[in-house]
Motif scaffolding. Structure first.
Motif, PDB file in Angstrom:
ATOM      1  N   TYR A  51       0.768  -0.923  -0.124  1.00 27.15           N
ATOM      2  CA  TYR A  51      -0.298   0.248   0.317  1.00 27.15           C
ATOM      3  C   TYR A  51       1.246   1.766  -0.350  1.00 27.15           C
ATOM      4  CZ  TYR A  51      -3.460  -3.314   1.002  1.00 27.15           C
ATOM      5  OH  TYR A  51      -4.312  -4.791   0.673  1.00 27.15           O
ATOM      6  N   ARG A  52       1.997   1.411   0.357  1.00 29.79           N
ATOM      7  CA  ARG A  52       3.663   2.375   0.975  1.00 29.79           C
ATOM      8  C   ARG A  52       3.200   2.643  -1.072  1.00 29.79           C
ATOM      9  NH1 ARG A  52       5.820   1.009   6.008  1.00 29.79           N
ATOM     10  NH2 ARG A  52       6.664  -0.245   4.660  1.00 29.79           N
ATOM     11  N   VAL A  53       3.567   1.575  -1.235  1.00 24.01           N
ATOM     12  CA  VAL A  53       4.163   1.753  -2.567  1.00 24.01           C
ATOM     13  C   VAL A  53       3.358   1.989  -3.728  1.00 24.01           C
ATOM     14  CG1 VAL A  53       4.913   0.461  -4.473  1.00 24.01           C
ATOM     15  CG2 VAL A  53       6.155  -0.799  -3.162  1.00 24.01           C
ATOM     16  N   LEU A  54       1.765   1.407  -3.722  1.00 24.35           N
ATOM     17  CA  LEU A  54       0.460   1.964  -4.431  1.00 24.35           C
ATOM     18  C   LEU A  54       0.737   3.132  -4.533  1.00 24.35           C
ATOM     19  CD1 LEU A  54      -1.410   1.057  -6.076  1.00 24.35           C
ATOM     20  CD2 LEU A  54      -3.040   0.757  -4.093  1.00 24.35           C
ATOM     21  N   ASP A  55       0.597   3.256  -3.154  1.00 25.56           N
ATOM     22  CA  ASP A  55       0.562   5.266  -2.932  1.00 25.56           C
ATOM     23  C   ASP A  55       1.130   5.888  -3.713  1.00 25.56           C
ATOM     24  OD1 ASP A  55      -2.274   4.437  -1.488  1.00 25.56           O
ATOM     25  OD2 ASP A  55      -1.460   5.203   0.740  1.00 25.56           O
ATOM     26  N   SER A  56       2.391   6.002  -3.418  1.00 25.09           N
ATOM     27  CA  SER A  56       4.103   6.918  -3.943  1.00 25.09           C
ATOM     28  C   SER A  56       3.487   6.965  -4.973  1.00 25.09           C
ATOM     29  CB  SER A  56       4.742   6.219  -3.293  1.00 25.09           C
ATOM     30  OG  SER A  56       5.120   6.325  -2.223  1.00 25.09           O
ATOM     31  N   ILE A  57       3.742   5.543  -5.971  1.00 26.19           N
ATOM     32  CA  ILE A  57       2.970   5.433  -7.899  1.00 26.19           C
ATOM     33  C   ILE A  57       2.145   6.226  -7.632  1.00 26.19           C
ATOM     34  CG2 ILE A  57       2.541   3.620  -9.318  1.00 26.19           C
ATOM     35  CD1 ILE A  57       4.480   2.322  -7.983  1.00 26.19           C
ATOM     36  N   ASN A  58       0.939   5.986  -7.189  1.00 20.97           N
ATOM     37  CA  ASN A  58      -0.263   6.836  -7.854  1.00 20.97           C
ATOM     38  C   ASN A  58      -0.351   8.171  -7.955  1.00 20.97           C
ATOM     39  OD1 ASN A  58      -1.300   4.521  -8.893  1.00 20.97           O
ATOM     40  ND2 ASN A  58      -2.493   4.126  -6.207  1.00 20.97           N
ATOM     41  N   THR A  59       0.873   9.023  -6.735  1.00 28.22           N
ATOM     42  CA  THR A  59       1.109  10.464  -6.295  1.00 28.22           C
ATOM     43  C   THR A  59       1.685  11.041  -7.320  1.00 28.22           C
ATOM     44  OG1 THR A  59       0.602   9.887  -3.666  1.00 28.22           O
ATOM     45  CG2 THR A  59       2.060  11.881  -4.366  1.00 28.22           C
ATOM     46  N   LEU A  60       2.856  10.030  -7.840  1.00 32.47           N
ATOM     47  CA  LEU A  60       4.069   9.939  -8.751  1.00 32.47           C
ATOM     48  C   LEU A  60       3.156  10.023 -10.200  1.00 32.47           C
ATOM     49  CD1 LEU A  60       6.589   7.814  -7.548  1.00 32.47           C
ATOM     50  CD2 LEU A  60       6.939  10.503  -7.912  1.00 32.47           C
ATOM     51  N   ARG A  61       2.168   9.075 -10.162  1.00 30.78           N
ATOM     52  CA  ARG A  61       1.499   9.398 -11.637  1.00 30.78           C
ATOM     53  C   ARG A  61       0.770  10.337 -11.668  1.00 30.78           C
ATOM     54  NH1 ARG A  61       0.725   4.836 -14.823  1.00 30.78           N
ATOM     55  NH2 ARG A  61      -1.473   4.993 -14.810  1.00 30.78           N
ATOM     56  N   ALA A  62       0.079  10.944 -10.624  1.00 27.19           N
ATOM     57  CA  ALA A  62      -1.142  11.532 -10.092  1.00 27.19           C
ATOM     58  C   ALA A  62      -0.398  13.345 -10.753  1.00 27.19           C
ATOM     59  CB  ALA A  62      -1.713  12.472  -9.073  1.00 27.19           C
ATOM     60  N   ALA A  63       0.965  13.226 -10.525  1.00 28.16           N
ATOM     61  CA  ALA A  63       1.720  14.254 -10.927  1.00 28.16           C
ATOM     62  C   ALA A  63       1.294  15.359 -12.440  1.00 28.16           C
ATOM     63  CB  ALA A  63       2.462  14.257  -9.424  1.00 28.16           C
ATOM     64  N   ARG A  64       1.737  13.726 -13.080  1.00 30.47           N
ATOM     65  CA  ARG A  64       1.888  13.488 -13.997  1.00 30.47           C
ATOM     66  C   ARG A  64       0.898  13.393 -15.015  1.00 30.47           C
ATOM     67  NH1 ARG A  64       7.377  12.135 -15.991  1.00 30.47           N
ATOM     68  NH2 ARG A  64       8.598  13.170 -14.160  1.00 30.47           N
ATOM     69  N   GLY A  65      -0.417  13.414 -14.418  1.00 26.87           N
ATOM     70  CA  GLY A  65      -1.405  13.462 -15.739  1.00 26.87           C
ATOM     71  C   GLY A  65      -2.179  12.526 -15.371  1.00 26.87           C
ATOM     72  N   ALA A  66      -1.604  11.092 -14.529  1.00 26.22           N
ATOM     73  CA  ALA A  66      -1.597   9.485 -15.219  1.00 26.22           C
ATOM     74  C   ALA A  66      -2.767   8.866 -14.106  1.00 26.22           C
ATOM     75  CB  ALA A  66      -0.319   8.557 -15.002  1.00 26.22           C
ATOM     76  N   ALA A  67      -3.802   8.137 -14.759  1.00 26.57           N
ATOM     77  CA  ALA A  67      -4.655   7.759 -13.527  1.00 26.57           C
ATOM     78  C   ALA A  67      -3.990   6.593 -12.979  1.00 26.57           C
ATOM     79  CB  ALA A  67      -5.733   6.521 -14.811  1.00 26.57           C
ATOM     80  N   PRO A  68      -4.889   6.399 -12.021  1.00 25.07           N
ATOM     81  CA  PRO A  68      -4.149   5.560 -10.991  1.00 25.07           C
ATOM     82  C   PRO A  68      -3.616   4.308 -10.830  1.00 25.07           C
ATOM     83  CG  PRO A  68      -6.158   6.112 -10.063  1.00 25.07           C
ATOM     84  CD  PRO A  68      -5.987   6.668 -11.210  1.00 25.07           C
ATOM     85  N   LEU A  69      -3.392   3.825 -10.304  1.00 26.60           N
ATOM     86  CA  LEU A  69      -3.231   1.812 -10.282  1.00 26.60           C
ATOM     87  C   LEU A  69      -3.638   1.295  -9.434  1.00 26.60           C
ATOM     88  CD1 LEU A  69       0.998   1.466 -11.645  1.00 26.60           C
ATOM     89  CD2 LEU A  69      -1.115   1.929 -13.406  1.00 26.60           C
ATOM     90  N   ALA A  70      -4.528   0.125  -9.741  1.00 26.90           N
ATOM     91  CA  ALA A  70      -4.706  -0.859  -8.594  1.00 26.90           C
ATOM     92  C   ALA A  70      -4.059  -1.552  -8.381  1.00 26.90           C
ATOM     93  CB  ALA A  70      -6.579  -1.033  -8.135  1.00 26.90           C
ATOM     94  N   LEU A  71      -4.437  -2.280  -7.395  1.00 23.29           N
ATOM     95  CA  LEU A  71      -3.468  -4.047  -6.328  1.00 23.29           C
ATOM     96  C   LEU A  71      -4.132  -4.644  -7.227  1.00 23.29           C
ATOM     97  CD1 LEU A  71      -1.683  -3.253  -3.476  1.00 23.29           C
ATOM     98  CD2 LEU A  71      -0.431  -3.475  -5.050  1.00 23.29           C
ATOM     99  N   ASN A  72      -3.239  -5.599  -8.067  1.00 26.82           N
ATOM    100  CA  ASN A  72      -3.854  -7.114  -9.064  1.00 26.82           C
ATOM    101  C   ASN A  72      -3.268  -7.943  -8.025  1.00 26.82           C
ATOM    102  OD1 ASN A  72      -3.488  -9.256 -10.913  1.00 26.82           O
ATOM    103  ND2 ASN A  72      -5.823  -8.081 -11.470  1.00 26.82           N
ATOM    104  N   ALA A  73      -4.386  -9.535  -7.284  1.00 29.12           N
ATOM    105  CA  ALA A  73      -3.627 -10.104  -6.839  1.00 29.12           C
ATOM    106  C   ALA A  73      -3.222 -11.328  -8.247  1.00 29.12           C
ATOM    107  CB  ALA A  73      -5.124 -11.249  -6.717  1.00 29.12           C
ATOM    108  N   GLN A  74      -3.368 -11.352  -9.909  1.00 29.81           N
ATOM    109  CA  GLN A  74      -2.379 -12.139  -9.710  1.00 29.81           C
ATOM    110  C   GLN A  74      -0.887 -11.561 -10.389  1.00 29.81           C
ATOM    111  OE1 GLN A  74      -5.921 -11.270 -12.565  1.00 29.81           O
ATOM    112  NE2 GLN A  74      -6.583 -13.719 -12.540  1.00 29.81           N
ATOM    113  N   LEU A  75      -1.144  -9.981 -10.648  1.00 29.85           N
ATOM    114  CA  LEU A  75       0.010  -9.520 -11.313  1.00 29.85           C
ATOM    115  C   LEU A  75       1.072  -9.700  -9.691  1.00 29.85           C
ATOM    116  CD1 LEU A  75      -0.873  -6.335 -12.946  1.00 29.85           C
ATOM    117  CD2 LEU A  75       0.119  -8.785 -13.922  1.00 29.85           C
ATOM    118  N   ASN A  76       0.049  -9.672  -8.412  1.00 29.64           N
ATOM    119  CA  ASN A  76       1.544  -9.528  -6.948  1.00 29.64           C
ATOM    120  C   ASN A  76       1.693 -11.242  -7.225  1.00 29.64           C
ATOM    121  OD1 ASN A  76       0.874  -6.954  -6.084  1.00 29.64           O
ATOM    122  ND2 ASN A  76      -1.196  -7.646  -5.296  1.00 29.64           N
ATOM    123  N   ALA A  77       0.903 -12.461  -7.586  1.00 34.87           N
ATOM    124  CA  ALA A  77       1.391 -13.444  -6.922  1.00 34.87           C
ATOM    125  C   ALA A  77       2.556 -13.633  -8.534  1.00 34.87           C
ATOM    126  CB  ALA A  77       0.022 -14.652  -7.604  1.00 34.87           C
ATOM    127  N   ALA A  78       3.103 -12.988  -9.936  1.00 37.57           N
ATOM    128  CA  ALA A  78       3.249 -13.329 -10.397  1.00 37.57           C
ATOM    129  C   ALA A  78       5.038 -12.784  -9.682  1.00 37.57           C
ATOM    130  CB  ALA A  78       3.201 -12.425 -11.918  1.00 37.57           C
TER     131      ALA A  78
END
Length: 172
Positions: A51-78
């Motif tokens: 959640y710290r990583v997700l929040d940090s990434i979404n803050t960085l993305r928002a500053a660039r006008g990019a949509a936020p990301l959501a954690l995905n269980a399948q990608l986490n498993a990979a």
């Protein structure tokens, strides 16, 4: 000043000087650079990291006008599979010990979306220090800020020595 006062001041300053010797001095390697400190991930920290990583990434993305990301269980498993596999291979690289690519690993876990990118790291640094390193380089920063990305997978494996193998995946 009398002799007694001078003696007391001398003893006090010697005592204070001794307190400063070695106090919180970083360990330095042969190259003169500070040695890495081991960042131990415990149970409570492990739950907070994604959640710290997700929040940090979404803050960085928002500053660039990019949509936020959501954690995905399948990608986490990979990501977790690859972090453990890099430890077994003892090298940070994008191919699994079975020759698998990031795309194949994402398909194996059943991720229905489009695979976009993978970032990896072998370090003793925290997740936020690792994210900072990724953001400092254009090619890795581009994966984090990719406007097409909507999903995030993030995992790690920590060895007994403290070395951490981080893996970040993005998808759409």
């Amino acid at each position: 000043m009398n002799r007694r006062t001078v003696l007391l001041l001398g003893l006090a300053s010697t005592g204070l000087a001794a307190c400063g010797v070695g106090a919180s001095q970083p360990s330095v390697g042969a190259d003169g650079r500070p040695l890495p400190r081991v960042y131990r991930i415990n149970g409570a920290t492990a739950e907070e990291i994604p959640y710290r990583v997700l929040d940090s990434i979404n803050t960085l993305r928002a500053a660039r006008g990019a949509a936020p990301l959501a954690l995905n269980a399948q990608l986490n498993a990979a990501a977790l599979t690859h972090s453990r596999d890099m430890s077994v291979q003892n090298r940070p690289w994008h191919f699994g010990s079975d020759g698998s690519s990031p795309l194949l690993r994402v398909q194996r876990v059943g991720y229905p979306g489009k695979f976009l990118g993978e970032l990896i790291s072998e370090t003793y640094e925290t997740e936020l220090e690792t994210l900072t390193s990724w953001m400092a380089q254009r090619d890795t920063r581009d994966i984090i800020l990719d406007g097409e990305a909507r999903n995030l997978g993030f995992a790690w494996y920590q060895e007994a020595s403290g070395k951490i193998w981080w893996t970040l995946l993005t998808g759409a």
